[in-house]
Design an enzyme around this catalytic site. Structure first.
Site, PDB file in Angstrom:
ATOM      1  N   ARG A 102      73.939  50.755  56.459  1.00 25.66           N
ATOM      2  CA  ARG A 102      73.574  52.131  56.798  1.00 25.66           C
ATOM      3  C   ARG A 102      74.768  52.879  57.379  1.00 25.66           C
ATOM      4  NH1 ARG A 102      74.276  54.815  60.885  1.00 25.66           N
ATOM      5  NH2 ARG A 102      73.411  53.206  62.246  1.00 25.66           N
ATOM      6  N   CYS A 250      79.061  67.427  63.116  1.00 25.95           N
ATOM      7  CA  CYS A 250      79.029  66.277  62.214  1.00 25.95           C
ATOM      8  C   CYS A 250      78.308  65.105  62.873  1.00 25.95           C
ATOM      9  CB  CYS A 250      80.447  65.868  61.837  1.00 25.95           C
ATOM     10  SG  CYS A 250      81.412  67.129  60.967  1.00 25.95           S
ATOM     11  N   ARG A 280      53.510  29.748  62.271  1.00 27.70           N
ATOM     12  CA  ARG A 280      53.992  28.801  63.271  1.00 27.70           C
ATOM     13  C   ARG A 280      52.820  28.307  64.107  1.00 27.70           C
ATOM     14  NH1 ARG A 280      57.775  25.061  64.968  1.00 27.70           N
ATOM     15  NH2 ARG A 280      58.207  25.265  67.200  1.00 27.70           N
ATOM     16  N   GLY A 351      61.120  32.115  69.055  1.00 31.62           N
ATOM     17  CA  GLY A 351      61.667  31.026  69.851  1.00 31.62           C
ATOM     18  C   GLY A 351      63.099  30.716  69.452  1.00 31.62           C
ATOM     19  N   GLU A 375      78.329  57.067  68.460  1.00 34.64           N
ATOM     20  CA  GLU A 375      77.812  58.419  68.219  1.00 34.64           C
ATOM     21  C   GLU A 375      76.935  58.909  69.367  1.00 34.64           C
ATOM     22  OE1 GLU A 375      76.336  58.882  64.215  1.00 34.64           O
ATOM     23  OE2 GLU A 375      77.928  57.605  63.441  1.00 34.64           O
TER      24      GLU A 375
END
Length: 396
Positions: A102, A250, A280, A351, A375
């Site tokens: 990203r 920006c 689990r 865990g 940022e």
């Protein structure tokens, strides 16, 4: 309510029915990016992260360009012209794979391309934006310096006139995409104030050594920029802005993507925790059947989907031209903070397995420690909101 009205079924993946707010085009964008991430990132990202590299970055950039993900909210010059909500959905899906992916897209589109698109000359736009939109050229954004992160007004990188040319000198730090970029948008002090410069990275005196030994954003290229008397022609300067308004606008655009992206990382961890809790077994039954585990899952679901709803609201405001920087700070501060908490809580459900790269939880948790800071740190966004709420400036 009429007895004849049939309620839709409860969807565990969308408990608030937020998808009802999305148009068919929004859903199509989300599906495209999600499928690309599933095919091209998820099978490899644990290995990339463990090795601390992103070996296919140029190939990935071209593929991202092919699906319209680079500069996707910009119009013209080969950009997709997508809505802010669609861009946000793309950021969510990309960060659900990994924050580094990203970040590659965000720096390319919301910082480097956005700066040229908004403040550049027509020649600069024609020269760079089509190639950046296709992924042929990767860009970076040079603002942060070794000694000046949250205080960009004090940056030391300088640009001086020498005849009709500009000569740039200084250093930038923690620059995503730096060492693989073909162009850098660099912000520097001038006699006129802070100006932005479009710097081809093959310019004499420009170098971008990669930063190693990171324990976060490991599947990402992070660099230092060194400008050793880089000589540029007069038309290298971004002509349409002087002062901090340029880089800060920006950053606001990029922070908006983080509001969505952080929820992608949180969703990935939450889904891993739910799946793990169902399978689990302890004390003869799945741990998802115990009250304490269900309480954790319920609390995580609340913050995850409230965060997505907040991101959607901010996206609609951006599309309407009504999104203020303070509102972006609201979203970034809340969503990254809550995403980190969701990751940490997910780790407790898994865990010891929660620290293994067989699961995405610890990778997302360490990535978000960087997202929390870059940022705009927590403290900066708190002060932005504090000033907006009180009218009193605590920055001075």
């Amino acid at each position: 309510m009429s007895a004849s009205v049939k309620l839709p079924p409860f969807e565990a993946a969308d408990p608030l029915g937020i998808d009802d707010l999305l148009e068919s085009e929004d859903l199509a964008v989300r599906a495209t990016v999600r499928q690309w991430a599933a095919d091209r990132v998820l099978p490899h990202v644990a290995e990339w992260y463990e090795k601390g590299e992103l070996p296919q970055i140029r190939e990935l950039a071209r593929e991202l360009g092919a699906i319209g993900a680079l500069g996707m909210s910009l119009t013209g010059y080969g950009c997709a012209g997508a809505s802010a909500v669609q861009y946000g959905l793309a950021c969510l899906e990309l960060e659900a794979a990994d924050s580094g992916i990203r970040s590659l897209v965000s720096v390319q589109g919301s910082l480097a391309m956005y700066a040229i698109h908004r403040f550049g000359s027509e020649e600069q736009k024609q020269t760079w934006l089509p190639r950046m939109a296709s992924g042929e050229v990767i860009g970076c954004f040079g603002l942060t310096e070794p000694d000046h992160g949250s205080d960009p007004a004090s940056l030391r990188t300088y640009a001086k006139k020498d005849g009709s040319d500009w000569v740039l000198g200084g250093r930038k730090m923690w620059i995503t995409n730096g060492s693989v970029s073909g162009v850098a948008v660099v912000w520097a002090q001038t006699d006129e104030g802070i100006r932005g410069f479009v710097v081809p990275t093959d310019s004499a005196g420009f170098s971008a050594p990669e930063i190693k030994h990171k324990l976060s954003l490991r599947a990402s290229v992070t660099s230092e920029l060194v400008l050793d008397d880089v000589r540029l022609p007069a038309d290298a300067v971004l002509p349409e802005v002087v002062g901090l308004k340029g880089p800060l606008s920006c950053l606001s655009h990029a922070r908006y993507g983080i509001v969505w992206g952080a929820m992608g990382a949180a969703r990935s961890c939450f889904e891993a925790a739910v799946d793990y809790a169902k399978t689990r077994e302890q004390f003869g039954r799945p741990i998802g059947g115990f009250q304490l585990t269900q309480a954790k899952l319920a609390d995580m679901a609340l913050e995850l989907h409230k965060g997505i709803l907040l991101a959607h609201h901010l996206g609609r405001r951006m599309d309407a031209g009504r999104l203020r920087p303070e509102q972006v700070s609201f979203g970034k501060l809340n969503n990254v903070r809550e995403a980190i908490d969701i990751c940490r809580t997910s780790r407790t459900i898994l865990g010891a397995n929660g620290i293994s790269l067989e699961y995405p939880v610890m990778r997302h948790a360490t990535n978000l420690e960087s997202v929390l800071t870059y940022e705009g740190t927590v403290e900066m966004h708190q002060l932005v909101l504090g000033k907006a709420l009180t009218g009193l400036d605590a920055f001075r």
